[in-house]
Scaffold this motif. Structure first.
Motif, PDB file in Angstrom:
ATOM      1  N   ARG A 131       0.840  -1.201   0.000  1.00 25.40           N
ATOM      2  CA  ARG A 131       0.000   0.000   0.000  1.00 25.40           C
ATOM      3  C   ARG A 131       0.871   1.244   0.000  1.00 25.40           C
ATOM      4  NH1 ARG A 131      -2.201  -0.737   6.227  1.00 25.40           N
ATOM      5  NH2 ARG A 131      -0.133  -0.864   7.141  1.00 25.40           N
ATOM      6  N   ARG A 132       0.245   2.336  -0.420  1.00 24.22           N
ATOM      7  CA  ARG A 132       0.874   3.662  -0.384  1.00 24.22           C
ATOM      8  C   ARG A 132       0.339   4.387   0.853  1.00 24.22           C
ATOM      9  NH1 ARG A 132       3.193   7.685  -3.911  1.00 24.22           N
ATOM     10  NH2 ARG A 132       3.368   6.061  -5.482  1.00 24.22           N
ATOM     11  N   VAL A 133       1.261   5.018   1.583  1.00 25.99           N
ATOM     12  CA  VAL A 133       0.867   5.801   2.752  1.00 25.99           C
ATOM     13  C   VAL A 133       1.124   7.272   2.407  1.00 25.99           C
ATOM     14  CG1 VAL A 133       1.157   6.162   5.222  1.00 25.99           C
ATOM     15  CG2 VAL A 133       1.540   3.879   4.259  1.00 25.99           C
ATOM     16  N   LEU A 134       0.044   8.017   2.270  1.00 24.88           N
ATOM     17  CA  LEU A 134       0.132   9.419   1.858  1.00 24.88           C
ATOM     18  C   LEU A 134       0.847  10.261   2.911  1.00 24.88           C
ATOM     19  CD1 LEU A 134      -3.524   9.752   0.513  1.00 24.88           C
ATOM     20  CD2 LEU A 134      -1.446   9.340  -0.828  1.00 24.88           C
ATOM     21  N   ARG A 135       1.782  11.083   2.455  1.00 23.69           N
ATOM     22  CA  ARG A 135       2.506  12.034   3.317  1.00 23.69           C
ATOM     23  C   ARG A 135       3.112  11.361   4.562  1.00 23.69           C
ATOM     24  NH1 ARG A 135      -2.085  13.591   1.686  1.00 23.69           N
ATOM     25  NH2 ARG A 135      -3.140  13.366   3.682  1.00 23.69           N
ATOM     26  N   TYR A 136       3.657  10.175   4.386  1.00 24.20           N
ATOM     27  CA  TYR A 136       4.224   9.410   5.496  1.00 24.20           C
ATOM     28  C   TYR A 136       5.499  10.055   6.053  1.00 24.20           C
ATOM     29  CZ  TYR A 136       6.202   5.451   8.068  1.00 24.20           C
ATOM     30  OH  TYR A 136       6.733   4.640   9.038  1.00 24.20           O
ATOM     31  N   TYR A 137       6.341  10.563   5.160  1.00 17.30           N
ATOM     32  CA  TYR A 137       7.620  11.140   5.571  1.00 17.30           C
ATOM     33  C   TYR A 137       7.494  12.636   5.823  1.00 17.30           C
ATOM     34  CZ  TYR A 137       9.812   6.710   4.552  1.00 17.30           C
ATOM     35  OH  TYR A 137      10.159   5.381   4.566  1.00 17.30           O
ATOM     36  N   LEU A 144       5.922   3.963   0.721  1.00 15.33           N
ATOM     37  CA  LEU A 144       5.374   2.700   0.250  1.00 15.33           C
ATOM     38  C   LEU A 144       5.583   1.669   1.347  1.00 15.33           C
ATOM     39  CD1 LEU A 144       6.736   2.609  -3.419  1.00 15.33           C
ATOM     40  CD2 LEU A 144       4.528   3.480  -2.590  1.00 15.33           C
ATOM     41  N   ASP A 145       4.529   0.979   1.704  1.00 15.68           N
ATOM     42  CA  ASP A 145       4.598  -0.134   2.649  1.00 15.68           C
ATOM     43  C   ASP A 145       4.830  -1.371   1.794  1.00 15.68           C
ATOM     44  OD1 ASP A 145       4.172  -2.189   4.473  1.00 15.68           O
ATOM     45  OD2 ASP A 145       2.223  -1.460   5.151  1.00 15.68           O
ATOM     46  N   MET A 146       6.038  -1.940   1.889  1.00 17.28           N
ATOM     47  CA  MET A 146       6.391  -3.111   1.105  1.00 17.28           C
ATOM     48  C   MET A 146       6.442  -4.327   2.023  1.00 17.28           C
ATOM     49  SD  MET A 146       9.192  -1.557  -1.568  1.00 17.28           S
ATOM     50  CE  MET A 146       8.994  -2.921  -2.739  1.00 17.28           C
ATOM     51  N   ARG A 147       6.015  -5.472   1.483  1.00 22.13           N
ATOM     52  CA  ARG A 147       5.944  -6.683   2.288  1.00 22.13           C
ATOM     53  C   ARG A 147       6.492  -7.891   1.530  1.00 22.13           C
ATOM     54  NH1 ARG A 147       0.121  -6.788   5.422  1.00 22.13           N
ATOM     55  NH2 ARG A 147       0.380  -4.805   6.513  1.00 22.13           N
ATOM     56  N   ILE A 159       0.357 -10.230   1.462  1.00 20.31           N
ATOM     57  CA  ILE A 159       0.931  -9.392   0.401  1.00 20.31           C
ATOM     58  C   ILE A 159      -0.078  -9.030  -0.685  1.00 20.31           C
ATOM     59  CG2 ILE A 159       3.291 -10.154   0.829  1.00 20.31           C
ATOM     60  CD1 ILE A 159       3.001 -11.997  -1.648  1.00 20.31           C
ATOM     61  N   ILE A 160      -1.347  -9.303  -0.453  1.00 15.48           N
ATOM     62  CA  ILE A 160      -2.380  -8.890  -1.417  1.00 15.48           C
ATOM     63  C   ILE A 160      -2.510  -7.369  -1.300  1.00 15.48           C
ATOM     64  CG2 ILE A 160      -4.803  -9.035  -2.084  1.00 15.48           C
ATOM     65  CD1 ILE A 160      -4.780 -11.892  -0.812  1.00 15.48           C
ATOM     66  N   PRO A 161      -2.160  -6.627  -2.349  1.00  9.86           N
ATOM     67  CA  PRO A 161      -2.136  -5.157  -2.253  1.00  9.86           C
ATOM     68  C   PRO A 161      -3.502  -4.547  -1.947  1.00  9.86           C
ATOM     69  CG  PRO A 161      -1.069  -5.913  -4.273  1.00  9.86           C
ATOM     70  CD  PRO A 161      -1.764  -7.100  -3.671  1.00  9.86           C
ATOM     71  N   LEU A 162      -3.475  -3.477  -1.169  1.00 11.99           N
ATOM     72  CA  LEU A 162      -4.693  -2.704  -0.938  1.00 11.99           C
ATOM     73  C   LEU A 162      -4.981  -1.896  -2.189  1.00 11.99           C
ATOM     74  CD1 LEU A 162      -4.390  -1.321   2.704  1.00 11.99           C
ATOM     75  CD2 LEU A 162      -5.531  -3.375   1.903  1.00 11.99           C
ATOM     76  N   LYS A 163      -6.241  -1.634  -2.434  1.00  9.35           N
ATOM     77  CA  LYS A 163      -6.634  -0.932  -3.658  1.00  9.35           C
ATOM     78  C   LYS A 163      -6.544   0.585  -3.531  1.00  9.35           C
ATOM     79  CE  LYS A 163      -9.721  -4.615  -5.276  1.00  9.35           C
ATOM     80  NZ  LYS A 163      -8.639  -5.437  -5.682  1.00  9.35           N
ATOM     81  N   ARG A 164      -6.521   1.107  -2.305  1.00 11.09           N
ATOM     82  CA  ARG A 164      -6.491   2.556  -2.134  1.00 11.09           C
ATOM     83  C   ARG A 164      -5.359   2.947  -1.189  1.00 11.09           C
ATOM     84  NH1 ARG A 164      -7.980   4.599   2.638  1.00 11.09           N
ATOM     85  NH2 ARG A 164      -8.960   3.211   4.130  1.00 11.09           N
ATOM     86  N   PRO A 165      -4.831   4.163  -1.362  1.00  3.47           N
ATOM     87  CA  PRO A 165      -3.814   4.634  -0.422  1.00  3.47           C
ATOM     88  C   PRO A 165      -4.440   4.932   0.940  1.00  3.47           C
ATOM     89  CG  PRO A 165      -4.306   6.334  -2.044  1.00  3.47           C
ATOM     90  CD  PRO A 165      -5.109   5.119  -2.425  1.00  3.47           C
ATOM     91  N   THR A 167      -3.714   7.033   4.958  1.00  2.00           N
ATOM     92  CA  THR A 167      -2.990   8.109   5.624  1.00  2.00           C
ATOM     93  C   THR A 167      -2.261   7.531   6.840  1.00  2.00           C
ATOM     94  OG1 THR A 167      -4.914   8.657   6.959  1.00  2.00           O
ATOM     95  CG2 THR A 167      -4.658   9.851   4.872  1.00  2.00           C
ATOM     96  N   PRO A 168      -1.256   8.214   7.357  1.00  2.00           N
ATOM     97  CA  PRO A 168      -0.506   7.685   8.505  1.00  2.00           C
ATOM     98  C   PRO A 168      -1.377   7.351   9.713  1.00  2.00           C
ATOM     99  CG  PRO A 168       0.723   9.476   7.518  1.00  2.00           C
ATOM    100  CD  PRO A 168      -0.628   9.442   6.829  1.00  2.00           C
ATOM    101  N   ASP A 169      -2.443   8.094   9.936  1.00  2.00           N
ATOM    102  CA  ASP A 169      -3.284   7.798  11.105  1.00  2.00           C
ATOM    103  C   ASP A 169      -4.087   6.498  10.940  1.00  2.00           C
ATOM    104  OD1 ASP A 169      -4.700   9.403   9.167  1.00  2.00           O
ATOM    105  OD2 ASP A 169      -6.325   9.621  10.611  1.00  2.00           O
ATOM    106  N   GLU A 170      -4.097   5.919   9.750  1.00  2.00           N
ATOM    107  CA  GLU A 170      -4.780   4.647   9.527  1.00  2.00           C
ATOM    108  C   GLU A 170      -3.855   3.432   9.735  1.00  2.00           C
ATOM    109  OE1 GLU A 170      -7.839   4.722   6.091  1.00  2.00           O
ATOM    110  OE2 GLU A 170      -6.338   6.247   5.559  1.00  2.00           O
ATOM    111  N   LEU A 171      -2.555   3.686   9.976  1.00  2.00           N
ATOM    112  CA  LEU A 171      -1.618   2.593  10.191  1.00  2.00           C
ATOM    113  C   LEU A 171      -1.923   1.869  11.488  1.00  2.00           C
ATOM    114  CD1 LEU A 171       1.691   4.326   9.067  1.00  2.00           C
ATOM    115  CD2 LEU A 171       0.543   2.424   7.917  1.00  2.00           C
ATOM    116  N   GLU A 172      -1.750   0.558  11.467  1.00  2.00           N
ATOM    117  CA  GLU A 172      -2.056  -0.262  12.634  1.00  2.00           C
ATOM    118  C   GLU A 172      -0.974  -0.190  13.703  1.00  2.00           C
ATOM    119  OE1 GLU A 172      -1.575  -1.580   9.546  1.00  2.00           O
ATOM    120  OE2 GLU A 172      -3.580  -2.011   8.839  1.00  2.00           O
ATOM    121  N   TYR A 173       0.293   0.012  13.297  1.00  2.00           N
ATOM    122  CA  TYR A 173       1.426  -0.049  14.225  1.00  2.00           C
ATOM    123  C   TYR A 173       2.275   1.204  14.082  1.00  2.00           C
ATOM    124  CZ  TYR A 173      -0.160  -4.814  13.826  1.00  2.00           C
ATOM    125  OH  TYR A 173      -0.942  -5.920  13.787  1.00  2.00           O
ATOM    126  N   ASP A 174       3.003   1.498  15.152  1.00  2.00           N
ATOM    127  CA  ASP A 174       3.914   2.663  15.126  1.00  2.00           C
ATOM    128  C   ASP A 174       5.241   2.270  14.519  1.00  2.00           C
ATOM    129  OD1 ASP A 174       1.988   4.124  16.443  1.00  2.00           O
ATOM    130  OD2 ASP A 174       2.793   3.628  18.413  1.00  2.00           O
TER     131      ASP A 174
END
Length: 174
Positions: A131-137, A144-147, A159-165, A167-174
């Motif tokens: 997946r793509r994480v918008l404005r992560y850095y 890009l979250d690569m697995r 590793i099944i890609p997500l269809k939409r990007p 945002t950082p606040d949607e990440l499950e882990y820090d």
């Protein structure tokens, strides 16, 4: 001959040259110390015969159930030691620890969307863009979250890609 060994506290005083690359994320000393204390099996250095730190990998294990995974927080090799497959060796070590010791389902990492040399290297190592994480850095550049799926993930669900990007606040882990 290069030695790959566990990172130790003394290395914190000797690895600054590895972090000089503008694409390498740097952290404060307490961050590195936390990783040394909590996940020592996931923190390794590649060292020259003369004792110089040539590169390192820092990671952790996190998640629950089928989201239990190894995470690469940082992998970096000093510019003069690149093209010797040190990053590949360090990545393989973290993957093996994640797979064999911790029975993780996958390994993940984040990389700047503009860092094409790193993205190509990770792809050669078997990673896919999950997946793509918008404005992560720094709230500016996408990450890009690569697995890479490990042996626990027989069906490769991780590793099944997500269809939409996201945002950082949607990440499950820090």
């Amino acid at each position: 001959m290069t030695t790959i060994r566990r990172f130790c506290c003394e290395d914190l005083l000797r690895f600054a040259s590895v972090n000089l690359d503008h694409l390498t994320e740097t952290f404060n000393m307490s961050f590195y110390m936390t990783y040394l204390a909590r996940w020592p099996d996931y923190f390794h250095a590649a060292v020259s015969p003369g004792g110089r730190v040539m590169g390192y990998i820092m990671g952790k294990v996190e998640g629950q159930g089928e989201s239990w995974h190894g995470h690469v927080t940082a992998v970096s090799v000093a510019s003069e030691f690149r093209r010797q497959k040190l990053a590949k060796k360090l990545m393989n070590l973290l993957e093996e620890i994640s797979d064999k010791m911790d029975k993780a389902y996958f390994v993940d990492l984040f990389v700047r969307a503009s860092n094409m040399p790193a993205i190509r290297m990770y792809e050669k190592l078997g990673y896919v863009v999950y997946r793509r994480v918008l404005r992560y850095y720094s709230g500016e550049e996408d990450g890009l979250d690569m697995r890479k799926a490990l042996s626990q993930d027989v069906e490769k669900k991780s590793i099944i890609p997500l269809k939409r990007p996201i945002t950082p606040d949607e990440l499950e882990y820090d």
